[in-house]
Write an enzyme that holds these catalytic residues in place. Sequence first.
Site, short mmCIF file in Angstrom:
data_model
loop_
_atom_site.label_atom_id
_atom_site.label_comp_id
_atom_site.label_asym_id
_atom_site.label_seq_id
_atom_site.Cartn_x
_atom_site.Cartn_y
_atom_site.Cartn_z
CE1 TYR A 1 -0.19 3.55 13.39
CE2 TYR A 1 -2.15 4.50 12.38
CZ TYR A 1 -0.87 3.98 12.27
OH TYR A 1 -0.28 3.88 11.03
CG ASN B 1 -5.45 3.55 8.26
OD1 ASN B 1 -5.62 2.60 7.52
ND2 ASN B 1 -4.98 4.71 7.84
NE ARG C 1 -3.26 2.68 2.51
CZ ARG C 1 -3.23 3.58 3.49
NH1 ARG C 1 -2.69 3.29 4.64
NH2 ARG C 1 -3.78 4.75 3.32
CD GLU D 1 -1.81 4.31 7.88
OE1 GLU D 1 -1.66 4.79 9.02
OE2 GLU D 1 -1.91 5.00 6.85
CG HIS E 1 -1.42 9.13 3.03
ND1 HIS E 1 -1.53 7.79 3.34
CD2 HIS E 1 -1.04 9.72 4.18
CE1 HIS E 1 -1.23 7.60 4.61
NE2 HIS E 1 -0.91 8.76 5.15
CD GLU F 1 -5.04 7.76 9.49
OE1 GLU F 1 -4.54 8.84 9.81
OE2 GLU F 1 -4.69 6.69 9.98
C1 PNW Z 1 -1.60 7.86 10.36
N1 PNW Z 1 -4.07 10.42 15.75
O1 PNW Z 1 -1.72 9.14 10.94
C2 PNW Z 1 -1.22 8.16 8.94
O2 PNW Z 1 -2.07 7.57 7.98
C3 PNW Z 1 0.22 7.92 8.63
O3 PNW Z 1 0.60 8.74 7.55
C4 PNW Z 1 1.06 8.15 9.86
O4 PNW Z 1 2.43 8.11 9.60
C5 PNW Z 1 0.67 7.09 10.88
O5 PNW Z 1 -0.72 7.10 11.12
C6 PNW Z 1 1.39 7.22 12.20
O6 PNW Z 1 1.08 8.43 12.82
C7 PNW Z 1 -2.31 9.37 12.16
O7 PNW Z 1 -3.82 11.55 16.22
C8 PNW Z 1 -2.09 10.62 12.70
O8 PNW Z 1 -4.82 9.59 16.33
C9 PNW Z 1 -2.68 10.97 13.88
C10 PNW Z 1 -3.49 10.05 14.53
C11 PNW Z 1 -3.70 8.79 14.00
C12 PNW Z 1 -3.10 8.45 12.80
#
Ligand code: PNW
Length: 450
Positions: free
Chosen positions: A291, A289, A79, A363, A123, A168
């Site tokens: 996190y 995605n 990707r 992601e 992106h 996102e």
């Molecule tokens: C994503 N948050 O960004 C992006 O898709 C990527 O480009 C980035 O490198 C990756 O996650 C790691 O940060 C985010 O604040 C930015 O929750 C901010 C958040 C989540 C994802």
Amino acid sequence: MTAEPLAFGPDFRWGVSTSAYQIEGAVTEGGRGPSTWDTFCAEPGRVLDGDTGAVACDHYYRYAEDVALMRDLGVDVYRFSFSWPRIQPSGAGPANAAGLDFYDRLIDSLLAAGIQPAPTLFHWDTPQALEDAGGWTSRDITSRFADYATILAGRFADRVPMWMTINEPVVLTLLGYAVGGHAPGRSLGFEALPVAHHQLLAHGRAVQALRAGGASNIGIASNHAPTWPASDSPEDVEAAGLYDNLVNWLFADPVLLGEYPSGMGEAMPGPVAEDLSVISTPLDWFGLNHYAPVLVGAPTGDPDTAATDGIPLPPGLPFEPRPLEGYPKTDFGWPVVPDAFAEILRTFKTRYGDRLPPIYITENGCAINDGVDDQRRIDYLDGYLRALKQVIADDIDVRGYFQWSLLDNFEWSAGYSQRFGLVHVDYKTQQRTPKASYHWYRDLITQSRK
Ligand code: PNW
């Protein structure tokens, strides 16, 4: 204690993710026009240490080496994202031949290595000329985006087996336009809501343009995480519910149900009902995605209780993100909570039922700045993948997992300070060195195919 070996079935698709501005560099080469991120990085104080994506991982010139790293890793899918200002330097008009040629070379070398190219159309690197005309606050950008999608389908539909529209939209809306921590650095607060609508409409229009151009297997890459109330108090529960609507359901409901969460459609510009039927054009799959979960409470008025990652929030918000304690943290400060990954997937299943298409994890990963001995990244991935395996066993249809990221790269406003890669990059020499996690991921892929 030895845990059960972690393996997935032979049909599960393994991948890695990147994005154009974060790895390509060569920002003035091959006819590329400026993007909002070039502009943002040039403004003092916006990006840590004044870092920029001007060189990044020099992937524009070193893509062949990066494809070889992926071939040896054994992934099924890569990707990446197309840089809109490489394809259309001012975001409108005819395609820039050198820009298309670069992605031809990349796509052909991926196919030759047995890796499926899975590009994202956008992106976050908006052509600056479009931003000057209002960017994502303006409805006009949805027509520009549909034209851009038509160009891409015309050139690549014969070779690209998997597509996604926008990465996102929540992060561009909130960080880019509401609080200004990302490009284009605007602080519109709730006035940023049209940015959400225009991205969603651009998404729907792009799905239609891609299909009309012969492309198939289309999804989106949307960031989602559970929002947990800071306490059981009705005030905290209400604040967390609001925030949950704003960061999760405002973006997923229109795509999957063709409606906004209650009350939110009224805040949107244009013929919203008509737009929703475009926005909900059926997808082949939904890309998620993920996190970390977020803890949210009612506003206290005390600037010290809010966790904002250093970005000042506009005053008078009806909620307040709080630090989530009691979990290990990545070097970025994000809590490590594999159960939250399972929770968001189960919530999707409950909320959308039969209307939920197959899911890809587009992601997931962590910033661990330990160089090549990154056992803590292995621990993170192991935990999150075990949670994912359990969810699949419980009958949620997840077809693949794309780790973020292949390479250490430009982490937006954090510059090069945060390393998400399976491969270490020395930014002075551009030397790539696979980390322990790269070998671990390769072994996992091999095991899963047996
Ligand atoms: C994503 N948050 O960004 C992006 O898709 C990527 O480009 C980035 O490198 C990756 O996650 C790691 O940060 C985010 O604040 C930015 O929750 C901010 C958040 C989540 C994802």
